[in-house]
Design a protein around this motif. Structure first.
Motif, PDB file in Angstrom:
ATOM      1  N   ALA A   1       0.833  -1.202   0.000  1.00  7.61           N
ATOM      2  CA  ALA A   1       0.000   0.000   0.000  1.00  7.61           C
ATOM      3  C   ALA A   1       0.870   1.255   0.000  1.00  7.61           C
ATOM      4  O   ALA A   1       0.580   2.236  -0.701  1.00  7.61           O
ATOM      5  N   GLY A   2       1.958   1.232   0.765  1.00  8.47           N
ATOM      6  CA  GLY A   2       2.860   2.370   0.785  1.00  8.47           C
ATOM      7  C   GLY A   2       3.562   2.566  -0.543  1.00  8.47           C
ATOM      8  O   GLY A   2       3.740   3.700  -1.008  1.00  8.47           O
TER       9      GLY A   2
ATOM     10  N   GLU B   1       2.442   1.678  -3.510  1.00  2.00           N
ATOM     11  CA  GLU B   1       1.466   2.188  -4.482  1.00  2.00           C
ATOM     12  C   GLU B   1       1.218   3.680  -4.285  1.00  2.00           C
ATOM     13  O   GLU B   1       1.159   4.448  -5.253  1.00  2.00           O
ATOM     14  N   LYS B   2       1.089   4.102  -3.035  1.00  2.00           N
ATOM     15  CA  LYS B   2       0.837   5.519  -2.750  1.00  2.00           C
ATOM     16  C   LYS B   2       2.041   6.370  -3.144  1.00  2.00           C
ATOM     17  O   LYS B   2       1.892   7.456  -3.719  1.00  2.00           O
ATOM     18  N   LEU B   3       3.242   5.898  -2.836  1.00  2.00           N
ATOM     19  CA  LEU B   3       4.453   6.642  -3.183  1.00  2.00           C
ATOM     20  C   LEU B   3       4.601   6.767  -4.697  1.00  2.00           C
ATOM     21  O   LEU B   3       4.992   7.821  -5.207  1.00  2.00           O
TER      22      LEU B   3
ATOM     23  N   HIS C   1       2.136   6.762  -6.895  1.00  2.57           N
ATOM     24  CA  HIS C   1       1.084   7.645  -7.406  1.00  2.57           C
ATOM     25  C   HIS C   1       1.372   9.108  -7.115  1.00  2.57           C
ATOM     26  O   HIS C   1       1.145   9.973  -7.975  1.00  2.57           O
ATOM     27  N   TRP C   2       1.870   9.399  -5.920  1.00  3.87           N
ATOM     28  CA  TRP C   2       2.018  10.793  -5.500  1.00  3.87           C
ATOM     29  C   TRP C   2       3.402  11.380  -5.749  1.00  3.87           C
ATOM     30  O   TRP C   2       3.545  12.609  -5.810  1.00  3.87           O
TER      31      TRP C   2
ATOM     32  N   ASN D   1      -5.549  16.355  -9.662  1.00  2.66           N
ATOM     33  CA  ASN D   1      -4.893  15.049  -9.586  1.00  2.66           C
ATOM     34  C   ASN D   1      -3.389  15.214  -9.846  1.00  2.66           C
ATOM     35  O   ASN D   1      -2.994  15.978 -10.733  1.00  2.66           O
TER      36      ASN D   1
ATOM     37  N   VAL E   1      -1.733   0.950 -10.159  1.00  5.55           N
ATOM     38  CA  VAL E   1      -1.558   1.878  -9.033  1.00  5.55           C
ATOM     39  C   VAL E   1      -2.655   2.932  -9.040  1.00  5.55           C
ATOM     40  O   VAL E   1      -3.220   3.272  -7.990  1.00  5.55           O
TER      41      VAL E   1
ATOM     42  N   THR F   1      -5.834   1.492  -7.609  1.00  4.56           N
ATOM     43  CA  THR F   1      -5.843   1.366  -6.151  1.00  4.56           C
ATOM     44  C   THR F   1      -6.050   2.720  -5.472  1.00  4.56           C
ATOM     45  O   THR F   1      -6.683   2.801  -4.415  1.00  4.56           O
ATOM     46  N   GLN F   2      -5.522   3.780  -6.063  1.00  2.49           N
ATOM     47  CA  GLN F   2      -5.585   5.096  -5.435  1.00  2.49           C
ATOM     48  C   GLN F   2      -6.882   5.838  -5.724  1.00  2.49           C
ATOM     49  O   GLN F   2      -7.280   6.722  -4.966  1.00  2.49           O
ATOM     50  N   GLN F   3      -7.551   5.490  -6.835  1.00  2.00           N
ATOM     51  CA  GLN F   3      -8.749   6.226  -7.238  1.00  2.00           C
ATOM     52  C   GLN F   3     -10.039   5.410  -7.096  1.00  2.00           C
ATOM     53  O   GLN F   3     -11.099   5.847  -7.529  1.00  2.00           O
TER      54      GLN F   3
END
Length: 303
Positions: free
Chosen positions: A35-36, A38-40, A42-43, A163, A269, A272-274
């Motif tokens: 999860a970390g 994927e978030k890293l 994406h952002w 976004n 990714v 998962t984030q959206q």
């Protein structure tokens, strides 16, 4: 030669997916790591990749412009078809967004890999420009699809504009169009931050390839249909357009190469984030990567 080209194009992505499968199955990292990661991605990682890639691409010449116009037209046709088809079938919104991503997004890593083997250095530079603009176009289309769940038009547009992928694409395009070069103190960190985006996305895809038995039939049916849109319908429409319109030979070559690419690795990714159907998205990325060997081989052989 053409078999080698096709294998060299998809092998790195396939190997990275297998790495993700092995790491997840062997339990080498805690489950919370994914999860970390994927978030890293994406952002941080993928926005940095977009700013650097789009911002450092060359100016748009006539061949790149013709290529983007044709591919943009095909993307809009596919988008309209997916929207109408999903509405007719009353597909769930999360599933719709994954079908949309799988149908219109492309793997730029594979595209540039094939282009580097088949094109001259000058023509490869044109391919890099096409990647920059098509990344911005395809990302905008899928993010509008994610936002189209309800609410006012302005609320949807605001959400899309804020976004990180759209902000990064917009900044990259602004740098590209203004011909402003980032100083090394900014450009080099951006390049370093963007480097893990594509490989880490593919590793996360492999880690996500764990499907409940009850969902397997649905994932296969919808996933193969989506891969068919990307690898069969997209090339047919693209070939029809370049056969009908008079486009430069290089533009026709780039259109064909683009049209047979698998789905973008970052699609998982983004799902998962959206709030997309991430299991379906992982399946589509993996299966389209494997199946793309055949059309890439055929296109490489025809050039």
């Amino acid at each position: 030669m053409h078999v080698g080209t096709a294998l060299a194009a998809i092998a790195p992505s396939f190997i990275l997916i297998l790495v993700g499968v092995l790491v997840r199955r062997c339990g080498w990292v805690d489950n919370g790591f994914w999860a970390g990661a994927e978030k890293l991605t994406h952002w941080v990682f993928f926005p940095a990749y977009l700013v650097h890639t789009i911002g450092s691409a060359g100016a748009m010449g006539s061949a790149a412009r013709a290529t983007v116009l044709v591919l943009g037209g095909v993307t809009l046709l596919i988008t309209a078809g997916v929207v109408l088809g999903c509405r007719y079938r009353r597909v769930l919104h999360a599933t719709f967004t994954s079908i949309m991503q799988g149908s219109v997004r492309f793997n730029s890593f594979i595209f540039l890999g094939v282009a580097s083997q088949l094109l001259s250095p000058e023509d490869y530079g044109v391919a890099a420009v096409v990647v920059a603009y098509m990344v911005a176009i395809s990302n905008t289309v899928v993010l509008l699809a994610f936002g189209n769940r309800g609410g006012s038009t302005w609320a949807v547009l605001l959400k899309v504009c804020l976004n990180p992928l759209i902000l990064a694409s917009g900044l990259g395009l602004a740098l590209n169009l203004s011909a402003v070069s980032l100083p090394a103190a900014l450009g080099q960190p951006l390049q370093a931050l963007g480097a893990p985006a594509l490989p880490l996305s593919l590793i996360c895809v492999g880690a996500a390839l764990q499907f409940p038995r009850a969902e397997f039939a649905r994932l296969c049916k919808t996933g193969l249909l989506t891969a068919g849109i990307r690898l069969c319908l997209f090339p047919l429409l693209a070939y029809g357009l370049i056969s009908t319109w008079s486009v430069p030979p290089l533009a026709a070559t780039l259109v064909l190469l683009y049209s047979v690419l698998p789905c973008a690795s970052n699609s998982y990714v983004l799902a998962t984030q959206q709030g997309g159907d991430h299991r379906l998205m992982a399946f589509v990325v993996a299966v389209s990567t494997v199946l793309s060997f055949v059309p890439i081989f055929l296109v490489a052989g025809s050039l």
